[in-house]
Design a protein around this motif. Sequence first.
Motif, PDB file in Angstrom:
ATOM      1  N   ASN A 151       0.840  -1.189   0.000  1.00  0.00           N
ATOM      2  CA  ASN A 151       0.000   0.000   0.000  1.00  0.00           C
ATOM      3  C   ASN A 151       0.881   1.247   0.000  1.00  0.00           C
ATOM      4  O   ASN A 151       1.812   1.356   0.796  1.00  0.00           O
ATOM      5  N   ALA A 152       0.571   2.177  -0.898  1.00  0.00           N
ATOM      6  CA  ALA A 152       1.245   3.469  -0.937  1.00  0.00           C
ATOM      7  C   ALA A 152       0.196   4.557  -0.792  1.00  0.00           C
ATOM      8  O   ALA A 152      -0.962   4.386  -1.193  1.00  0.00           O
ATOM      9  N   LEU A 153       0.593   5.679  -0.216  1.00  0.00           N
ATOM     10  CA  LEU A 153      -0.292   6.841  -0.060  1.00  0.00           C
ATOM     11  C   LEU A 153       0.381   8.044  -0.703  1.00  0.00           C
ATOM     12  O   LEU A 153       1.570   8.278  -0.501  1.00  0.00           O
ATOM     13  N   LEU A 154      -0.410   8.794  -1.469  1.00  0.00           N
ATOM     14  CA  LEU A 154       0.065  10.035  -2.068  1.00  0.00           C
ATOM     15  C   LEU A 154      -0.864  11.165  -1.665  1.00  0.00           C
ATOM     16  O   LEU A 154      -2.073  11.103  -1.909  1.00  0.00           O
ATOM     17  N   VAL A 155      -0.299  12.196  -1.036  1.00  0.00           N
ATOM     18  CA  VAL A 155      -1.064  13.387  -0.651  1.00  0.00           C
ATOM     19  C   VAL A 155      -0.699  14.482  -1.647  1.00  0.00           C
ATOM     20  O   VAL A 155       0.463  14.887  -1.733  1.00  0.00           O
ATOM     21  N   ALA A 156      -1.684  14.955  -2.387  1.00  0.00           N
ATOM     22  CA  ALA A 156      -1.372  15.919  -3.441  1.00  0.00           C
ATOM     23  C   ALA A 156      -2.596  16.776  -3.752  1.00  0.00           C
ATOM     24  O   ALA A 156      -3.342  17.138  -2.834  1.00  0.00           O
ATOM     25  N   HIS A 157      -2.836  17.059  -5.025  1.00  0.00           N
ATOM     26  CA  HIS A 157      -3.729  18.133  -5.450  1.00  0.00           C
ATOM     27  C   HIS A 157      -4.804  17.634  -6.420  1.00  0.00           C
ATOM     28  O   HIS A 157      -4.619  16.621  -7.105  1.00  0.00           O
ATOM     29  N   GLY A 158      -5.884  18.405  -6.516  1.00  0.00           N
ATOM     30  CA  GLY A 158      -7.054  17.968  -7.247  1.00  0.00           C
ATOM     31  C   GLY A 158      -6.815  17.582  -8.693  1.00  0.00           C
ATOM     32  O   GLY A 158      -7.047  16.430  -9.094  1.00  0.00           O
TER      33      GLY A 158
END
Length: 203
Positions: A151-158
Amino acid sequence: MSVEAVQASGSALPKLWLLRHGETEWSRSGQYTGLTDLPLTAEGEEQARSARSALAGVDFDLVLTSPLQRARTTAGLAGFPDALVEPSAVEWNYGDYEGINSAEVREQNPGYLIWDDGVPNGETLAQVAARADSIVERVRRPQPDGTVVGNALLVAHGHFLRVLSARWLGLDAGEGRHFLLGTAKVCTLGWDKKTPAIEAWGL
């Protein structure tokens, strides 16, 4: 690493979880916010904290964040203060439209769609897609120590996350227009057997 190679290794196929940053003043007002480094509003901070529940119980092997503060702050408030900064995860560079309300653009050009018409003196959609592809590849290939991401998580933009979702599915980047994504919403990109799929959207 191909899907077949991952399966042959006995590892599960990687999943990529997405978290859009919380509200900023410009996201609330509808202004294009690319590389302008705005903070979260108080409401945006609360939204980021609320995202914890959608991510609770998931064991992440890799957590990435855009370098822009609205994403980094969201990552921290959602429970991931040590997220790795991924320079390729910044928002679309909107060029001359930076800080302009999208409604104003359509007043001047009623048929305008960023997905078709792009932005003057900013990034092309193909350039945004190339950055998204690099992150998809980073998640799918073995890590430097040889391990395969679960599992990977990416926090970014719309806009960026919508482009990335289209590319995960093997679609043209412009198909990201079909994936609406609110502030601090969580999505999961995974698989239907060997076929890239959306497992959850906008939690």
